[in-house]
Design an enzyme around this catalytic site. Structure first.
Site, short mmCIF file in Angstrom:
data_model
loop_
_atom_site.label_atom_id
_atom_site.label_comp_id
_atom_site.label_asym_id
_atom_site.label_seq_id
_atom_site.Cartn_x
_atom_site.Cartn_y
_atom_site.Cartn_z
N GLY A 295 22.81 -12.57 33.72
CA GLY A 295 22.90 -12.95 35.13
C GLY A 295 22.39 -14.35 35.35
O GLY A 295 22.96 -15.13 36.11
N ALA A 296 21.28 -14.66 34.66
CA ALA A 296 20.67 -15.99 34.74
C ALA A 296 19.63 -16.07 33.64
O ALA A 296 19.27 -15.06 33.03
CB ALA A 296 20.04 -16.22 36.11
N MET A 297 19.13 -17.29 33.39
CA MET A 297 18.11 -17.48 32.37
C MET A 297 17.12 -18.53 32.84
O MET A 297 17.51 -19.62 33.27
CB MET A 297 18.76 -17.92 31.04
N GLU A 298 15.82 -18.22 32.72
CA GLU A 298 14.76 -19.00 33.32
C GLU A 298 14.32 -20.21 32.51
O GLU A 298 13.14 -20.57 32.51
CB GLU A 298 13.53 -18.10 33.56
N ASN A 299 15.23 -20.89 31.83
CA ASN A 299 14.85 -22.08 31.07
C ASN A 299 14.00 -22.99 31.95
O ASN A 299 14.34 -23.27 33.09
CB ASN A 299 16.10 -22.85 30.62
N HIS A 331 13.96 -14.46 41.27
CA HIS A 331 13.53 -13.92 39.98
C HIS A 331 13.32 -15.04 38.95
O HIS A 331 12.27 -15.10 38.28
CB HIS A 331 14.59 -12.93 39.47
N GLU A 332 14.28 -15.93 38.84
CA GLU A 332 14.19 -16.99 37.83
C GLU A 332 13.08 -17.98 38.18
O GLU A 332 12.36 -18.45 37.28
CB GLU A 332 15.53 -17.70 37.68
N HIS A 335 9.62 -16.99 37.21
CA HIS A 335 9.30 -17.22 35.79
C HIS A 335 8.77 -18.62 35.51
O HIS A 335 8.17 -18.85 34.46
CB HIS A 335 10.56 -17.01 34.94
N GLU A 354 9.19 -9.54 32.87
CA GLU A 354 10.43 -9.18 33.56
C GLU A 354 10.19 -8.21 34.71
O GLU A 354 10.82 -8.30 35.77
CB GLU A 354 11.45 -8.60 32.57
#
Length: 896
Positions: A295-299, A331-332, A335, A354
């Site tokens: 869905g997404a990634m918290e880079n 959410h991202e 993080h 998470e």
């Protein structure tokens, strides 16, 4: 002989290190210097490649003559006969290299030295390499799209959780933090992005090719899985120097990024206040990608998203799309502090980051959109979802042992419903019983087992320390059902299992007993909370006359509730006479608890069904959605039996007042309800009314769809209603409607609209069309790899497509596993989704045969999902055989 034996032991010792999936603790990275050059054009072999080099400066903390560093699917250039060059950051020389090789299984570059690295000294390891910029959505990969009829290629990345090693050799474990200096060579006219802000951009020529060189500021010390790189043709949407949203050029110019941009600043502001710590980076970039598994990634500093999760167009997107964008961004961004600034030592505690991010995403999105009342929706989105998995004997604890999570596929497997949804639910419970007076940073409290909550007067508020309470919820799987007998006042608990006859193999140091916070009310009046500290407890929860008791107010506790028959009857009487006297969340809870208690044989299934009678007067979303989620199980179990007709008749009877309610308040469907969840329930009203045959519903949806077919450039269907209307029209229509929906999918201007159309195409009753659609999932030019497993699951959700989807998986498992196995959720969701309705001996045999026949291929992140599917199928078989007659009789009587 003794000397020979000693030498044999010595030669075996190093081998054990590279056969271990965990890095040894003798080396620690400090800084990386990485240069990458992705080619966005095919080479002579038809491949897209990237070239690069990397230097990592590391410290030796324990003497060793062996260097292990992760490397996977990279061709390393040989220099001086070896794959690396080692130098010392001191006057003393580095030991010479005796050999270098790749260990494919454990994904290591193995470097054997002639001498030892000295503790306390630093060294530099240099490598040059070539990798494929493949379309496998892992590591440094390629994404493609068409814009103005021109094919565009994007170089992008997904390093999480173990794919940085596919991009350059690195110490690819979360605790191995370092500073990254990134330089990218890229095609003129493209933009390069990374975690840090760009500090230098230079146009030049390299090997006869005109390129742009972009250098980025050094990152904060961070884990390798947080590194991000994107090269694409785009322009930003800029709110301030610090905040930028990136996407395909047309998506930016069409304004699809405006909502995300407006939201980001508000959510960052919320988290700065929540964490009491400023945003730790110099900029915040977010980018929507055409191809992305997750869905997404918290880079850190460059968050990547699926387009459908970042774009919003008020003319095309629904309020559900808008909410999803808000909660995923929250959410991202959560993080950026917890997960990135503070990072796990190892993946066995994934739930901490998470589960926490999932919980606070509702808080952050609620701050940004305060009129939506999002905090209540965590009940449906996470708590009920967690209950469904955690009630199985094959569930697992939130926390695992480090030694049990070592291989990449095991790491992917723990990014599951337990980590995200149960983690969020348990942290929400912790937040509630700590109360606002003494609440502080929740996860800090989790890590401080000695913490004892006191109020401002020094009064102890908890029966024991936070750690002692939470260990019961974290270190053992499952959750309790709390039962109250309002005649005697006895309160008790036991491990809740959906199939009470299933065997739990996993031992528990707490013997499946929990420390349970119980808040309650009597006849609508809230009472003083109590703690259930053991299996049974004699409380003051006694009733007389028509009084009723309700436990777990607002569903803040992670447990189910059962009552004695007398109290159940009084609750049902209250719901049927004046349901609004019961809090709305608890109306949803009563339905969900009752249905699951019925499945677990703790109450009669007819009692569970009786909890739906009041719905004829209910207009709130939460109770309706809770009921529909549970009745969906009945549909799955009985949609090919005689029970189904009576069940549909009962649902038609119950939904008709809701359908008429929304027809009236929207002036015959020409307006949109004001409330956020009211808009959701309007969708429910139309969806269920059409599927059960309420007069006028299918004509309504068919008419809207026909109008669109006649004027494709002017869609008359409101964005909120499109998913339901598209599905209803395609299900009732034929090839003409299906082909039109497919054509509209090809030209959809925003990903959320494409998702609605993809889902609707699976609604057709024509098995020939469904078989054709299944074959499309094997062709990335028709269905993107990121969407393939979702399409298969949607087809399986159609009774006409159920067996087709299962046969398709069994025939193509090797291909599916190879192509889509990287996704943390994709394979597990595929297995659980396609087997949801399995309830016969034949289907169980097919599952067992599937597991046996594909043991050589493997199941990766779907291993637990497959075991759970087998367990659920056995439970379904028993439940259907034991309850079918009672359910049939109940629906026949109530449908009249």
């Amino acid at each position: 002989a003794v000397q020979l034996r000693f030498k044999a032991v010595q030669t075996q010792t190093p081998a054990a290190l590279w056969e271990n999936y965990r890095l040894p603790d003798n080396l620690l990275p400090d800084v990386y210097y990485v240069t990458l050059w992705p080619r966005l054009q095919q080479d002579d072999r038809g491949l897209y490649i990237f070239t690069g080099n990397s230097s990592v400066v590391f410290r030796c903390v324990k003497e060793t003559d062996l260097i292990l560093i992760h490397s996977n699917k990279l061709n390393l250039t040989t220099a001086g006969g070896h794959l690396v060059r080692l130098t010392a950051i001191s006057d003393a020389p580095a030991p010479a290299i005796s050999s270098t090789r790749m260990e494919v299984t454990t994904q290591y570059l193995v470097i054997q030295l002639n001498g030892k690295l000295k503790a306390g000294r630093s060294y530099e390891l240099f490598t040059e390499f070539i990798g494929e910029l493949a379309d496998d959505l892992a590591g440094f990969y390629r994404s493609e799209y068409f814009e103005d009829g021109v094919r565009k290629v994007v170089a992008t990345s997904q390093m999480h959780p173990t794919h940085a090693r596919k991009t350059f050799p690195c110490f690819d474990e979360p605790a191995m933090k370092a500073v990254f200096h990134i330089t990218v060579l890229h095609e003129r006219g493209t933009v390069a992005l990374s975690n840090g802000i760009e500090i230098e951009t230079l146009n030049t020529t390299v090997d006869g090719t005109a390129v742009t060189i972009t250098r980025f500021e050094p990152t904060q010390r961070m884990s390798s899985y947080l590194l991000a790189l994107v090269i694409m043709f785009t322009v930003p949407t800029v709110f301030a120097v610090q905040i930028r949203i990136w996407a395909r050029r047309k998506a930016v110019t069409d304004g699809h990024c405006a909502y995300a941009l407006n939201l980001t600043g508000r959510i960052l502001q919320f988290f700065e206040d929540y964490y009491k710590f400023p945003y730790p980076l110099s900029k915040s970039d977010q980018i929507a990608l055409p191809d992305f598994y997750f869905g997404a990634m918290e880079n850190w500093g460059l968050v990547t998203y699926r387009e459908t999760n970042l774009f919003y167009d008020p003319l095309i997107s629904s309020n559900a799309n808008k909410e999803k964008t808000a909660t995923i961004i929250a959410h991202e961004l959560a993080h950026m502090w917890f997960g990135n600034l503070v990072t796990l030592k190892w993946w066995n505690e994934v739930w901490l980051i998470e589960g926490f991010a999932t919980y606070v995403s509702f808080l952050g999105a609620d701050y940004a959109e305060p009129t939506w009342n999002l905090k209540d929706l965590i009940i449906l989105d996470n708590l009920h979802k967690a209950f469904a998995v955690d009630a199985l004997a094959s569930s697992r604890p939130l926390s695992s042992k480090e030694e049990d999570i070592t291989r990449p596929e095991q790491i992917s497997e723990v990014f599951d419903t337990i980590s995200y949804s149960k983690g969020a639910s348990v942290l929400r419970m912790l937040s509630d019983f700590l109360t606002e007076v003494i609440k502080c940073y929740h996860v800090k409290l989790m890590l401080c087992g000695h913490f004892q909550a006191v109020d401002t007067n020094g009064t102890v508020l908890l029966p024991m320390t936070v750690g002692e309470i939470m260990d019961r919820w974290v270190l053992q799987m499952g959750f309790p059902v709390v039962t109250i007998n309002t005649v005697t006042g006895q309160l008790s608990q036991k491990h809740f299992l959906l199939d009470p006859e299933s065997l739990v193999d996993a031992p528990s140091q707490f013997d499946y007993e929990w420390i349970v916070p119980v808040n309650w009310m009597k006849s609508g009046v809230e009472q003083t909370p109590v703690w259930l500290l053991e299996r049974t407890f004699h409380s003051e929860m006694k009733t007389v006359g028509e009084d009723w008791v309700l436990l777990n107010l607002n569903l803040t506790g992670h447990y189910r509730v059962n009552y004695n028959v007398e109290n159940w009857e009084r609750i049902l009487n209250q719901l049927n006479s004046n349901h609004q006297a019961v809090p709305v969340i608890n109306r949803a809870q009563i339905v969900d608890d009752a249905f699951n208690l019925g499945r677990a044989k703790l109450i009669p299934v007819s009692l569970a069904l009786n909890t739906t009678k009041f719905l004829a007067k209910e207009t709130a979303y939460l109770p309706w959605q809770s009921a529909l989620n549970n009745l969906d199980y009945f549909c799955l179990m009985f949609d090919q039996t005689l029970v189904y007709e009576s069940m549909q008749a009962y649902l038609r009877k119950q939904i008709t007042p809701l359908f008429e309610h929304f027809r009236n308040i929207t002036t015959d469907w020409t307006e949109v309800p004001d409330g956020h969840t009211d808009q959701y329930n309007q969708v429910n009203a139309i969806r269920v009314a059409c599927s059960t045959g309420v007069d006028g519903c299918q004509n309504l949806t068919a008419e809207w769809f026909t109008q669109w077919m006649q004027h494709p450039e002017q869609n008359p269907i409101h964005p909120n209603l499109r998913s339901t209307v598209y599905c209803s029209a395609v299900a009732a229509g034929g090839a003409k409607e299906w082909d039109f929906a497919w054509e509209m999918l090809q030209t959809a201007s925003i990903a959320s609209e494409a998702d609605k159309l993809m889902s609707a195409l699976a609604c057709t009753k024509d098995t020939g069309l469904l078989e054709r659609y299944l074959t499309f999932t094997l062709d990335p030019m028709k269905i993107r790899k990121q969407d393939a497993t979702s399409v298969i699951v949607q087809i399986a959700g159609n009774v006409e497509g159920r067996s087709l989807a299962w046969n398709f998986i069994t025939l193509n498992w090797r291909y599916i596993f190879t192509e889509y196995g990287v996704g943390s959720f994709s394979l597990s969701k595929l297995i659980s989704g396609v087997t949801r309705a399995f309830s016969t001996q034949c289907q169980l045999d097919q599952l067992l045969q599937f597991k046996e026949q594909n043991a050589d291929v493997g199941f990766g992140s779907a291993s637990s999902a497959l075991d759970q599917a087998i367990e659920k199928t056995r439970a379904n078989m028993k439940w259907v055989s034991e309850n079918q007659r009672e359910i049939r009789d109940w629906f026949r009587a109530e449908a009249a």
